[in-house]
Design an enzyme around this catalytic site. Sequence first.
Site, mmCIF file in Angstrom:
data_model
loop_
_atom_site.group_PDB
_atom_site.id
_atom_site.type_symbol
_atom_site.label_atom_id
_atom_site.label_comp_id
_atom_site.label_asym_id
_atom_site.label_seq_id
_atom_site.Cartn_x
_atom_site.Cartn_y
_atom_site.Cartn_z
ATOM 1 N N CYS A 2 0.828 -1.211 0.000
ATOM 2 C CA CYS A 2 0.000 0.000 0.000
ATOM 3 C C CYS A 2 0.863 1.263 0.000
ATOM 4 O O CYS A 2 1.986 1.248 0.498
ATOM 5 C CB CYS A 2 -0.877 0.038 1.234
ATOM 6 N N ARG A 27 5.141 -0.063 -6.248
ATOM 7 C CA ARG A 27 5.143 -0.827 -5.005
ATOM 8 C C ARG A 27 4.167 -1.994 -5.044
ATOM 9 O O ARG A 27 4.237 -2.878 -4.202
ATOM 10 C CB ARG A 27 4.779 0.087 -3.829
ATOM 11 N N TRP A 74 -3.055 -2.627 -1.379
ATOM 12 C CA TRP A 74 -2.659 -4.003 -1.705
ATOM 13 C C TRP A 74 -3.454 -4.863 -0.736
ATOM 14 O O TRP A 74 -3.212 -4.841 0.468
ATOM 15 C CB TRP A 74 -1.155 -4.162 -1.511
ATOM 16 N N ASN A 100 -1.685 2.043 5.916
ATOM 17 C CA ASN A 100 -0.829 0.914 5.524
ATOM 18 C C ASN A 100 -0.570 0.094 6.779
ATOM 19 O O ASN A 100 -0.359 0.662 7.853
ATOM 20 C CB ASN A 100 0.522 1.392 5.003
ATOM 21 N N GLY A 101 -0.526 -1.233 6.648
ATOM 22 C CA GLY A 101 -0.273 -2.083 7.808
ATOM 23 C C GLY A 101 -1.484 -2.950 8.115
ATOM 24 O O GLY A 101 -2.384 -3.095 7.278
ATOM 25 N N GLU A 481 18.715 -17.135 -7.258
ATOM 26 C CA GLU A 481 18.315 -15.803 -7.715
ATOM 27 C C GLU A 481 17.802 -15.855 -9.163
ATOM 28 O O GLU A 481 16.812 -15.205 -9.500
ATOM 29 C CB GLU A 481 19.494 -14.824 -7.574
ATOM 30 N N LYS A 485 14.075 -14.707 -10.218
ATOM 31 C CA LYS A 485 13.800 -13.690 -11.244
ATOM 32 C C LYS A 485 12.816 -14.245 -12.267
ATOM 33 O O LYS A 485 11.856 -13.587 -12.633
ATOM 34 C CB LYS A 485 15.078 -13.267 -11.985
ATOM 35 N N GLU A 488 9.179 -14.836 -10.735
ATOM 36 C CA GLU A 488 8.379 -13.692 -10.287
ATOM 37 C C GLU A 488 7.889 -12.818 -11.432
ATOM 38 O O GLU A 488 6.813 -12.226 -11.322
ATOM 39 C CB GLU A 488 9.087 -12.860 -9.207
ATOM 40 N N HIS A 504 19.657 -36.375 -5.435
ATOM 41 C CA HIS A 504 18.863 -36.700 -4.250
ATOM 42 C C HIS A 504 17.382 -36.407 -4.456
ATOM 43 O O HIS A 504 16.635 -36.314 -3.487
ATOM 44 C CB HIS A 504 19.402 -35.942 -3.037
ATOM 45 N N LYS A 603 6.784 -4.123 -4.150
ATOM 46 C CA LYS A 603 8.205 -3.793 -4.137
ATOM 47 C C LYS A 603 8.769 -3.835 -2.726
ATOM 48 O O LYS A 603 9.892 -4.256 -2.506
ATOM 49 C CB LYS A 603 8.412 -2.399 -4.747
HETATM 50 O O1 M6R Z 1 13.728 -4.296 0.091
HETATM 51 P P1 M6R Z 1 14.305 -5.640 0.414
HETATM 52 O O2 M6R Z 1 15.620 -5.907 -0.231
HETATM 53 O O3 M6R Z 1 14.356 -5.889 1.900
HETATM 54 O O4 M6R Z 1 13.268 -6.677 -0.202
HETATM 55 C C1 M6R Z 1 13.398 -8.049 -0.022
HETATM 56 C C2 M6R Z 1 12.495 -8.810 -0.952
HETATM 57 O O5 M6R Z 1 11.147 -8.465 -0.716
HETATM 58 C C3 M6R Z 1 12.819 -8.540 -2.431
HETATM 59 O O6 M6R Z 1 14.149 -8.850 -2.724
HETATM 60 C C4 M6R Z 1 11.895 -9.398 -3.337
HETATM 61 O O7 M6R Z 1 12.173 -10.754 -3.176
HETATM 62 C C5 M6R Z 1 12.041 -8.984 -4.811
HETATM 63 N N1 M6R Z 1 10.774 -9.099 -5.458
HETATM 64 C C6 M6R Z 1 12.992 -9.841 -5.554
HETATM 65 O O8 M6R Z 1 13.088 -9.499 -6.897
#
Ligand code: M6R
Length: 608
Positions: A2, A27, A74, A100-101, A481, A485, A488, A504, A603
């Site tokens: 949010c 965000r 959100w 927010n929260g 990673e 990527k 997501e 395994h 974000k």
């Molecule tokens: O702002 P931060 O680095 O603490 O965020 C951590 C994760 O939320 C962030 O890396 C998330 O996994 C991204 N979508 C990855 O691309």
Amino acid sequence: MCGIVGYVGPKKAVPILVHGLKRLEYRGYDSAGLVALDRSGARRFRVVGRVQNLDTELFGQDLPMTSGIAHTRWATHGKPTENNAHPHTDSSNQFFVVHNGIIENHDKLRLQLEADGVVFQSETDTEVLSHLLAKFYDGVLEHAVEKTLHLVEGTFGIAAVTTHEPFKIVVARRGSPIVLGLGNKEMFVASDVSALVQYTDQVIYLEDNEMAVLTPDEYAIRTLDNRPISRKTFQIDWKIEDSDLTDFPHYMLKEIYEQPQTVENAMRGRVLQAEGVSKLGGLQAKIDEIKKLRKLILVSCGTSYHAGMVGRYIFEQLTDLNVEVELASEFRYRKLRLDETTGVLALSQSGETIDTLAAIREARRKGAITLGLVNVVGSTIARETDAGVYCHAGPEIGVASTKIFVSQLVILNLIALLIGRYQSVSLSEGMALLKELQELPNLIQKILAQAPLIEDIARKYHKAQSFLFLGRQMHYPVALEGALKLKEISYIHAEGYAAGEMKHGPISLIDEAFPTVALVPRDATYDKMVNNIQEIMARSGPVIAIANEGDRSIGDLVDDVIYVPRTHELLQPILSVVPLQLLAYYAALLLGREIDKPRNLAKSVTVE
Ligand code: M6R
């Protein structure tokens, strides 16, 4: 997640609010709304979906009001519907709040209000706040906010307004960021500075359990227990142009291409080549304590966690510390035995990730030295850690983190070198690492020049249902990673695995429709990786290798290969990850995904 924007001043509020919401779109959200006020009353607008829909709704309306608050939601409690969108109001439509929260005791508060005859209009936890404001209002909005928040359990960043005092905004925070923007006879508020940079570079961050009262001419900060606070002003160190797309079709691609610059920014003023050591001003105040550390725990989430995993190998190589790495969301619930010989280093792009923040708070409570590696200047983690280092990478807008991963890896090397040079790292080892570090921007350029080849590979495989990413040692987190990527932003199922674990279990998945991306740099694990590749190929699995330039034998073995330059072993992940970012980008592009705003993702994850 949010987003909140607010404005009070001499100008028309609505365009400023909508513009601010647009700046917060990255965000992640699923509905939007605003309320604007003047002496004649309030006008509220709410829509499901994009801020663009709010624009459409507002088109042609005469809205001269000069104050208001706005929100992108959100969904947590209740579906993304117009009724659930913020701002929420009371039964008389005189009090409005954006939040927010999560209000954890909203059920109890709702039942009490319903017993008083209040009829709720939404399924949200937030709506209790607007009814409580109406209940407690005594002619001064901040009194009502204070009384309301004393009843609330959970986390909040809120902005509240009332038609009784139309030129006043009251904001408060506990766990969700609120930043005030100071203008000339005008005040702004937002949950994220990106909504403010167009208007002011002078900002003030609220701390937990604080509130602020904003009018065009002044602001006043106090605790929720009514103690006045004086707080220093921060100067934002980036400009509106930094968050423009320029000629790129997506922020993610722009940020991938910014990485040579990101590496330079991470190193600027921090490399003492002749002494083979780094200089990190943000750690200086705590350097005596840092020198005495025996153990370091790296805590973070998502991509930052993968950077932390690479960091474990870097610190093990360069320092004498015992190193652990842990997901912040798990760390905070462990039975921890920490003291001042343990450092807990939080990695976070946003500096606001709630789990990482909670981990740091838990570590500090138990006596550890807390350190931060953060991109957003002035963010909560940056403020709450004992010492830290900024990425100085500028805003990262794409939800899929790219340039910050690379920046974090560069800085982890610099921090480890700083500590390691007080321990067993020699001058020549330090000089060699720093020399190769400074070559990285050019080497990344060489990888970026291969984008057309990587796009072709993405075209060949983007219809696959699943992908496997394999690596060993430092390249195991790089595999994780790469898989993160891809999944997501393209929504293709992808798993990252330590290649030694193949036999395994995951090997049973291999067939001709299941591509594997194998990270196979020329390091000590090379032969074992080649064995893993052979095993996959023997089962007809297609293999895309990320290998070092000149490695012809890999090229002859696998279906596709992307070559990356060879560098210092500790820096190789910085190069290996770049083709994986591009592969994910092009796969998502070919599948027509909304790359910068993938579904369901935010974000900055500010709820647990
Ligand atoms: O702002 P931060 O680095 O603490 O965020 C951590 C994760 O939320 C962030 O890396 C998330 O996994 C991204 N979508 C990855 O691309």
